[in-house]
Design a protein around this motif. Structure first.
Motif, PDB file in Angstrom:
ATOM      1  N   LEU A 230     -32.416  67.896  -5.388  1.00 53.90           N
ATOM      2  CA  LEU A 230     -33.174  68.572  -4.291  1.00 53.90           C
ATOM      3  C   LEU A 230     -32.840  70.063  -4.085  1.00 53.90           C
ATOM      4  N   CYS A 307     -34.880  57.775   1.150  1.00 54.40           N
ATOM      5  CA  CYS A 307     -35.339  58.278   0.046  1.00 54.40           C
ATOM      6  C   CYS A 307     -36.865  57.671  -0.203  1.00 54.40           C
ATOM      7  N   CYS A 310     -39.684  60.197   0.771  1.00 58.78           N
ATOM      8  CA  CYS A 310     -39.517  61.537  -0.072  1.00 58.78           C
ATOM      9  C   CYS A 310     -40.069  61.464  -1.153  1.00 58.78           C
ATOM     10  N   CYS A 316     -34.262  61.792  -7.497  1.00 60.72           N
ATOM     11  CA  CYS A 316     -33.010  62.034  -6.890  1.00 60.72           C
ATOM     12  C   CYS A 316     -32.263  60.921  -6.286  1.00 60.72           C
ATOM     13  N   CYS A 337     -27.131  64.315   2.465  1.00 59.19           N
ATOM     14  CA  CYS A 337     -28.735  64.894   2.244  1.00 59.19           C
ATOM     15  C   CYS A 337     -29.066  65.671   3.193  1.00 59.19           C
ATOM     16  N   LYS A 339     -32.028  67.145   3.851  1.00 60.52           N
ATOM     17  CA  LYS A 339     -33.514  66.961   3.825  1.00 60.52           C
ATOM     18  C   LYS A 339     -33.887  66.552   4.992  1.00 60.52           C
TER      19      LYS A 339
END
Length: 341
Positions: A230, A307, A310, A316, A337, A339
């Motif tokens: 990421l 995830c 994503c 990842c 994470c 994000k």
């Protein structure tokens, strides 16, 4: 083309230390020491080799414990690996290493020896054993002299996050062949050692700049944690390839894909860093374990709560064992994470 399938084989629980974050003893200090008998070790080896033959893979073993050198048949185990031309490395402690031992390890074909440093001197010795910080650093030289890669691994948490930059400098000073780190996986719901996502992202940024500074040094740096993907993606240094094959997992966490851990009891775990027992290598075919329903539980990628939404899902997935440590659900969002989706 044949590629390697890595097995992490814990041949004994016996160890000179009782590390405060050890997943073997952290919450069961009176747990009995289990050491696998040599005949059973051979049985496990052949079971693993059978699985690799059926899947077109080649076995690679990481021999560990506890401290594997403390196994009464340790050298006999290495002789088996050498005579069968099976590549291997070792995860162990520094205390029993000297020039002669390192030469012997090299003669059996040991490719790397991984040592742990979990902070600077006071922090590391608090976690592990008084005096072990400098003992660990001093064992880098005899390993390298024998032709064995001396690798340093660090477990990062809130407790030592501020020490990692200086620790990297120390590892470079002692010319370790490789440095890498992974995140602490709690064995209970405690959160005192939990880093925030912002803190962890800042650590990656700091480490990346240090790695760049030392890219011509004798130390290589492994980006082990999948959140590096990421980080590199955001910096434009990782790009999602074009023409991806549908439903193919290309990278990220190996749990359920390309890794198994075997304990001294013979129990097989999808990942040793979380409660993920999927069978027993002394009682079942490892091939059937790996292709079975219990392993399928760890291959349900649509269940990743964050995830799965994503674009990096197939590259990842963060660290499910860290997620499990805080929620007992490997598919819950990775707590580090950063994000936003």
């Amino acid at each position: 083309m044949t590629d390697f399938f890595p097995f992490q084989f814990h041949i004994t629980d016996d160890c000179d230390q009782r590390c405060k974050h050890c997943y073997i003893f952290s919450e069961e200090n009176d747990k009995p020491i289990i050491t696998m008998e040599y005949d059973d070790i051979e049985k496990v080896f052949y079971n693993c080799l059978d699985m690799c033959k059926k899947t077109g893979r080649k076995a690679f073993f990481t021999i560990t414990g506890g401290d594997p050198i403390l196994h009464p048949d340790f050298w006999k185990v290495l002789e088996f690996l050498k005579s069968n031309k099976i590549p291997f490395g070792i995860l162990g402690n520094p205390f029993h290493l000297n020039d002669d031992v390192c030469k012997s390890l090299a003669s059996y074909g040991c490719r790397f020896y991984q040592l742990s440093l979990d902070g600077l001197k006071d922090t590391h010795d608090y976690f592990r054993k008084e005096g072990s910080f400098y003992t660990t650093l001093e064992k880098i030289a005899p390993l390298k002299k024998a032709g064995i890669h001396a690798n340093i691994m660090t477990t990062v948490s809130k407790t030592n996050i501020d020490e990692i930059p200086e620790l990297i400098e120390k590892v470079v000073e002692y010319e370790a062949d490789l440095f890498t780190f992974a995140r602490y996986c709690p064995t209970s719901f405690e959160k005192s050692a939990q880093m925030s996502a912002e803190e962890y992202r800042e650590l990656l940024d700091t480490c990346f700049n240090i790695y760049e500074k030392h890219k011509k040094s004798k130390t290589n740096f492994s980006l082990k944690d999948h959140l590096w993907t990421l980080y590199l993606y955001e910096k434009g240094l990782f790009k999602i390839p074009e023409n991806l094959k549908e439903d193919v997992i290309y990278d990220g966490c190996n749990c359920g894909i390309g890794h198994l851990t075997i304990l001294p009891s013979g129990d097989v775990f999808a990942c040793r860093r979380m409660d993920s027992k999927v069978g027993n290598a002394l009682e079942e075919s490892i091939y059937e374990i790996f292709t079975g329903e219990k392993m399928n539980y760890y291959r349900q990628y649509e269940k990743f709560e964050k995830c799965s939404k994503c674009e990096l899902l197939r590259f990842c997935r963060g660290c499910p064992s860290v997620s499990y440590g805080y929620t007992h659900n490997p598919y819950s969002p990775d707590p580090q994470c950063w994000k936003e989706l």
